[in-house]
Design a protein around this motif. Structure first.
Motif, mmCIF file in Angstrom:
data_model
loop_
_atom_site.group_PDB
_atom_site.id
_atom_site.type_symbol
_atom_site.label_atom_id
_atom_site.label_comp_id
_atom_site.label_asym_id
_atom_site.label_seq_id
_atom_site.Cartn_x
_atom_site.Cartn_y
_atom_site.Cartn_z
ATOM 1 N N HIS A 79 -44.997 -96.681 -4.373
ATOM 2 C CA HIS A 79 -44.621 -98.051 -3.729
ATOM 3 C C HIS A 79 -43.616 -97.868 -2.734
ATOM 4 O O HIS A 79 -43.161 -98.847 -2.333
ATOM 5 N N ASN A 80 -42.901 -96.846 -2.459
ATOM 6 C CA ASN A 80 -41.833 -96.727 -1.483
ATOM 7 C C ASN A 80 -41.912 -95.415 -0.676
ATOM 8 O O ASN A 80 -42.012 -94.276 -1.214
ATOM 9 N N ILE A 81 -41.679 -95.559 0.598
ATOM 10 C CA ILE A 81 -42.097 -94.350 1.296
ATOM 11 C C ILE A 81 -40.942 -93.375 1.482
ATOM 12 O O ILE A 81 -41.071 -92.064 1.375
ATOM 13 N N ASN A 82 -39.749 -93.789 1.047
ATOM 14 C CA ASN A 82 -38.667 -92.985 0.841
ATOM 15 C C ASN A 82 -38.855 -92.046 -0.183
ATOM 16 O O ASN A 82 -38.459 -91.062 -0.199
ATOM 17 N N MET A 83 -39.411 -92.686 -1.315
ATOM 18 C CA MET A 83 -39.594 -91.892 -2.707
ATOM 19 C C MET A 83 -40.719 -91.085 -2.450
ATOM 20 O O MET A 83 -40.938 -90.058 -2.930
ATOM 21 N N LYS A 84 -41.721 -91.594 -1.680
ATOM 22 C CA LYS A 84 -42.887 -90.740 -1.168
ATOM 23 C C LYS A 84 -42.357 -89.361 -0.521
ATOM 24 O O LYS A 84 -43.218 -88.335 -0.652
ATOM 25 N N SER A 85 -41.411 -89.825 0.412
ATOM 26 C CA SER A 85 -41.212 -88.403 0.950
ATOM 27 C C SER A 85 -40.244 -87.312 0.218
ATOM 28 O O SER A 85 -40.502 -86.430 0.245
ATOM 29 N N ALA A 86 -39.393 -88.011 -0.611
ATOM 30 C CA ALA A 86 -39.045 -87.224 -1.817
ATOM 31 C C ALA A 86 -39.841 -86.390 -2.495
ATOM 32 O O ALA A 86 -39.873 -85.059 -3.136
ATOM 33 N N TYR A 87 -40.960 -87.181 -2.930
ATOM 34 C CA TYR A 87 -41.949 -86.807 -4.002
ATOM 35 C C TYR A 87 -42.722 -85.446 -3.408
ATOM 36 O O TYR A 87 -43.080 -84.646 -3.829
ATOM 37 N N LEU A 88 -43.208 -85.485 -2.018
ATOM 38 C CA LEU A 88 -43.739 -84.974 -1.289
ATOM 39 C C LEU A 88 -42.935 -83.412 -1.020
ATOM 40 O O LEU A 88 -43.664 -82.477 -1.311
ATOM 41 N N HIS A 89 -41.710 -83.686 -0.849
ATOM 42 C CA HIS A 89 -40.858 -82.522 -0.897
ATOM 43 C C HIS A 89 -40.806 -81.686 -2.003
ATOM 44 O O HIS A 89 -41.071 -80.401 -2.082
ATOM 45 N N LEU A 90 -40.804 -82.285 -3.241
ATOM 46 C CA LEU A 90 -41.053 -81.717 -4.594
ATOM 47 C C LEU A 90 -42.468 -81.140 -4.840
ATOM 48 O O LEU A 90 -42.520 -80.299 -5.447
ATOM 49 N N LEU A 91 -43.368 -81.901 -4.793
ATOM 50 C CA LEU A 91 -44.861 -81.476 -4.810
ATOM 51 C C LEU A 91 -45.306 -80.154 -3.908
ATOM 52 O O LEU A 91 -45.779 -79.219 -4.768
ATOM 53 N N THR A 92 -44.647 -80.163 -2.826
ATOM 54 C CA THR A 92 -45.033 -79.070 -1.927
ATOM 55 C C THR A 92 -44.289 -77.708 -2.379
ATOM 56 O O THR A 92 -44.750 -76.915 -2.377
ATOM 57 N N ASP A 93 -42.958 -78.162 -3.042
ATOM 58 C CA ASP A 93 -42.062 -77.042 -3.516
ATOM 59 C C ASP A 93 -42.698 -76.375 -4.694
ATOM 60 O O ASP A 93 -42.891 -75.085 -5.000
ATOM 61 N N LEU A 124 -40.069 -70.580 -13.251
ATOM 62 C CA LEU A 124 -39.056 -71.465 -13.331
ATOM 63 C C LEU A 124 -39.223 -72.833 -12.193
ATOM 64 O O LEU A 124 -38.869 -73.733 -12.713
ATOM 65 N N GLY A 125 -39.292 -72.283 -10.967
ATOM 66 C CA GLY A 125 -39.726 -73.265 -10.076
ATOM 67 C C GLY A 125 -40.840 -74.200 -10.343
ATOM 68 O O GLY A 125 -40.636 -75.555 -10.007
ATOM 69 N N ILE A 126 -41.910 -73.707 -10.816
ATOM 70 C CA ILE A 126 -42.984 -74.718 -11.164
ATOM 71 C C ILE A 126 -42.550 -75.500 -12.360
ATOM 72 O O ILE A 126 -43.071 -76.726 -12.201
ATOM 73 N N VAL A 127 -41.972 -74.831 -13.345
ATOM 74 C CA VAL A 127 -41.634 -75.918 -14.492
ATOM 75 C C VAL A 127 -40.503 -77.062 -13.924
ATOM 76 O O VAL A 127 -40.576 -78.514 -14.113
ATOM 77 N N SER A 168 -39.753 -82.817 -11.876
ATOM 78 C CA SER A 168 -39.373 -83.752 -10.794
ATOM 79 C C SER A 168 -40.411 -84.399 -10.469
ATOM 80 O O SER A 168 -40.225 -85.772 -10.051
ATOM 81 N N VAL A 169 -41.410 -83.951 -10.175
ATOM 82 C CA VAL A 169 -42.852 -84.446 -9.478
ATOM 83 C C VAL A 169 -43.187 -85.760 -10.552
ATOM 84 O O VAL A 169 -43.660 -86.789 -10.132
ATOM 85 N N ILE A 170 -43.176 -85.454 -11.753
ATOM 86 C CA ILE A 170 -43.434 -86.255 -12.645
ATOM 87 C C ILE A 170 -42.469 -87.466 -12.696
ATOM 88 O O ILE A 170 -42.635 -88.795 -12.919
ATOM 89 N N PHE A 171 -41.162 -87.365 -12.624
ATOM 90 C CA PHE A 171 -40.024 -88.277 -12.492
ATOM 91 C C PHE A 171 -40.437 -89.245 -11.443
ATOM 92 O O PHE A 171 -39.837 -90.572 -11.574
#
Length: 300
Positions: free
Chosen positions: A143-157, A125-128, A133-136
């Motif tokens: 283009h944005n360091i704030n979005m990159k930080s959020a993206y990295l949180h999700l990718l690592t999770d 479930l976590g992977i899905v 969220s990563v795709i979103f």
């Protein structure tokens, strides 16, 4: 201050909202599942997911603030809010990682039986959820360091959920309950690596350091090639945010020219700085034989 207008990528705040909702759901599910199954890795993944929710909320607030217009009280608006969000998010990644390592080491020497079946399903479930969220956020993260930080949180999770899934399968088929602790440490070490890199980048921006890709000496050489320029000095180059790269400097002219003539010279300088160094906000103080320090960098 002169500004060269460039096309800006429009970050989609609604993608953050969708990611917040999805991660809140998976966090609640993993906390309940971790308690029932007795899996530290699952609880660790839930803790990381909860940090994702907080970071995404913070990123969303910063995104909204950054779009506010400048005013007499806030002449730059809130454009640096996203840098602060990136810094905080990167810090939480590192802090959560050390918390996970502490718990994993303790559990490694005191292993407990774990309901691996529940771990496997919740990891899937976590992977899905995190994968969606990563795709979103993937495009905005470019283009944005704030979005990159959020993206990295999700990718690592998402990667953490993969690790939890592998651990769950090994526990189910081989009874290797110590794998739960090993996977937790592996997740944590990866968090430290990606978090530290983002933390360094956001810190440099907040401290107004010269961007790594800007060579001040090369910049000066290019400007000095322009006819009418004698000396560029008192130079400062910094990121206001991801989209705006600023330069302020003193420009000593080789001739005592009129302001209308300086406007032409300034335009040439702006074109060089934008085309060769991507600097789109320029503030130049014109001078002619002014008695002041002429070093490239002067302590104000």
């Amino acid at each position: 201050m002169s500004e060269i207008h460039i096309h800006k990528h429009e970050v989609q705040g609604k993608n953050l909202v969708l990611s917040i909702i999805l991660n809140l759901i998976i966090t609640i599910a993993q906390v309940i599942g971790g308690i029932i199954s007795g899996s530290l890795a699952l609880i660790s993944d839930a803790l990381h997911n909860f940090s994702d929710v907080l970071s995404l909320v913070f990123s969303w607030i910063a995104h909204k603030l950054s779009r506010r217009k400048a005013s007499l009280e806030h002449t730059f608006g809130y454009k640096r809010a996203e840098l602060i969000a990136a810094f905080v998010n990167a810090s939480t990644l590192v802090i959560v990682a050390f918390i996970l390592i502490y718990g994993a080491v303790e559990r490694f020497f005191n292993p407990h039986p774990i309901q691996s079946g529940l771990v496997i399903w919740l990891a899937l479930l976590g992977i899905v959820v995190n994968g969606l969220s990563v795709i979103f956020l993937r495009k905005d993260a470019e283009h944005n360091i704030n979005m990159k930080s959020a993206y990295l949180h999700l990718l690592t999770d998402m990667m953490a959920s993969v690790a939890v899934l592998v651990g769950g399968l090994l526990m189910k088929f081989y009874g290797w309950f110590w794998v739960d602790s090993v996977m937790t440490i592996a997740i944590a070490l990866y968090l430290i690596v990606v978090g530290a890199k983002l933390l360094i980048t956001s810190t440099k921006m907040l401290m107004l350091f010269t961007p790594d890709f800007i060579d001040i000496k090369e910049l000066v050489r290019e400007v000095h090639k322009i006819p009418g320029v004698n000396k560029l000095h008192h130079i400062h180059v910094w990121h206001l945010n991801d989209e705006e790269l600023h330069l302020e400097a003193h420009l000593d002219c080789s001739e005592d020219i009129k302001m209308s003539e300086f406007n032409v010279l300034l335009h040439e300088v702006e074109q060089v700085l934008f085309l060769k160094f991507n600097i789109n906000h320029i503030n130049i103080q014109p001078e002619f034989r002014k008695a002041d320090p002429k070093d490239f960098i002067v302590q104000d």
